[in-house]
Design a protein around this motif. Structure first.
Motif, mmCIF file in Angstrom:
data_model
loop_
_atom_site.group_PDB
_atom_site.id
_atom_site.type_symbol
_atom_site.label_atom_id
_atom_site.label_comp_id
_atom_site.label_asym_id
_atom_site.label_seq_id
_atom_site.Cartn_x
_atom_site.Cartn_y
_atom_site.Cartn_z
ATOM 1 N N LEU A 4 0.855 -1.197 0.000
ATOM 2 C CA LEU A 4 0.000 0.000 0.000
ATOM 3 C C LEU A 4 0.883 1.236 0.000
ATOM 4 N N GLU A 5 0.566 2.165 -0.857
ATOM 5 C CA GLU A 5 1.315 3.421 -0.911
ATOM 6 C C GLU A 5 0.342 4.589 -0.984
ATOM 7 N N ILE A 26 -1.052 13.645 3.176
ATOM 8 C CA ILE A 26 -0.158 12.716 3.883
ATOM 9 C C ILE A 26 0.426 11.672 2.929
ATOM 10 N N ASP A 27 1.598 11.153 3.284
ATOM 11 C CA ASP A 27 2.283 10.121 2.508
ATOM 12 C C ASP A 27 2.802 9.045 3.462
ATOM 13 N N PHE A 28 2.581 7.792 3.114
ATOM 14 C CA PHE A 28 3.230 6.685 3.816
ATOM 15 C C PHE A 28 3.067 5.423 2.974
ATOM 16 N N SER A 29 3.782 4.383 3.348
ATOM 17 C CA SER A 29 3.661 3.107 2.647
ATOM 18 C C SER A 29 3.780 1.973 3.650
ATOM 19 N N ILE A 311 11.262 10.491 7.979
ATOM 20 C CA ILE A 311 10.750 11.720 7.352
ATOM 21 C C ILE A 311 10.082 12.545 8.441
ATOM 22 N N LEU A 312 10.356 13.849 8.459
ATOM 23 C CA LEU A 312 9.689 14.711 9.438
ATOM 24 C C LEU A 312 9.567 16.135 8.917
#
Length: 320
Positions: A4-5, A26-29, A311-312
């Motif tokens: 999932l991305e 927002i971004d995450f995987s 990441i921040l």
């Protein structure tokens, strides 16, 4: 390739009073077999993130931008008919309150069997019943055969949560989203349910997104952590980095709130102030009014920084 991305996801609610930016870019995987914890205060946008993945956003809410790539397919481009084949089959969700997830006038067994037959119409009812009984035993339901004929009101909170988890796992999903799955349970049952979910995720090689306000929970269960604040992810990375070396001031505050056995102080630490209203967000960094390090630089929202595998978003943290 990630299972999932999420890329630049934005989910807004268009109300009479204005636009509520519940999830704002927002971004995450998450990889196959991985456990991701999404943690933050109530109202940070955690649950809306989970609902957005399954496109379960009701009016006046709407996903206005972004991509949700699951197994190489952008779910936001699919028709409702194709999405229904994925929901409950390839992606399942465990909701916050099991009482609202179960039909009070249908037996547990019939509800479980119906879940299988909805997605697999060729399965015989006898075979579906055996599968349901096996999954109830797998999630540790006591007297599973007897409970197949029980109704929700006849079960304890812990039993109902086990039923909901069993229902979510019936079709062996690739991804399970658990939204505050232990909120309504006492502490000892919470620990059992969380251990069970971690074990099942590993045994079935399925990925798990755990949504919670409790950073102690994600510190025990997760491989990666995404810290959400006011609709945005402020820090994201491996668990060991986030817990043992938090960099964003908000993450530092959450970790500092954890009780310590050898702490001689009677009072627990608490982050001062409250999260701003999503209807009236401040200019610049959303956390600045609660942050000990804030200055004029924080009047603009910080750019994304990458430090090693983390990441921040914070002006006060400098890249290597």
């Amino acid at each position: 390739m990630a299972l999932l991305e999420i890329n630049n996801l934005k989910t807004y609610f268009f109300t009479r009073n204005g636009v509520v930016k519940s999830v704002d870019g927002i971004d995450f995987s998450i990889e196959k077999g991985e456990i991701l914890g999404i943690v933050g205060e109530s109202g940070a946008g955690k649950s809306i993130t989970g609902f957005s993945i399954l496109n379960l956003i009701d009016d006046p809410g709407k996903i206005v931008a972004g991509e949700i790539i699951f197994n190489g397919i952008n779910l936001l481009t699919l028709s409702e008919e194709k999405l229904e084949k994925i929901r409950g089959n390839e992606i399942s969700m465990v909701f916050q309150d099991p009482q609202t997830s179960l039909n009070p006038v249908i037996s547990i067994g019939d509800q479980l069997i119906e879940t299988i037959l909805y997605h697999n119409k060729k399965v015989a009812k006898k075979d579906a019943r055996k599968t349901c009984l096996d999954i109830l035993k797998l999630v540790g339901m006591p007297a599973a055969e007897k409970r197949m004929g029980s109704y929700p009101h006849q079960l304890s909170g812990g039993m109902k949560q086990r039923v909901v988890i069993a229902m979510a796992l019936l079709n062996n999903p690739k991804l399970l989203i658990a939204d505050e799955p232990t909120t309504a349970l006492d502490v000892t049952i919470q620990a059992q349910i969380l251990y069970l979910m971690k074990k099942l995720s590993k045994d079935m090689n399925s990925s798990l997104i755990l949504i919670t306000h409790d950073i102690a929970v994600v510190s025990q269960l997760c491989d990666k952590i995404a810290v959400m604040y006011a609709g945005r992810i402020v820090e994201y990375g491996r668990k060991k980095d986030i817990i043992f070396n938090p960099m964003h001031p908000y993450t530092k505050g959450l970790v500092a709130c954890l009780p310590k056995l050898n702490d001689e102080n009677d009072r627990l630490y608490q982050i001062p102030g409250i999260m701003p209203s999503l209807l009236n967000l401040p200019e610049g960094c959303y956390f600045k009014n609660r942050c000990d390090y804030a200055d004029e630089e924080c009047n603009t929202y910080p750019e994304k920084k990458q430090i090693d595998k983390r990441i921040l978003f914070c002006h006060k943290v400098k890249e290597n």
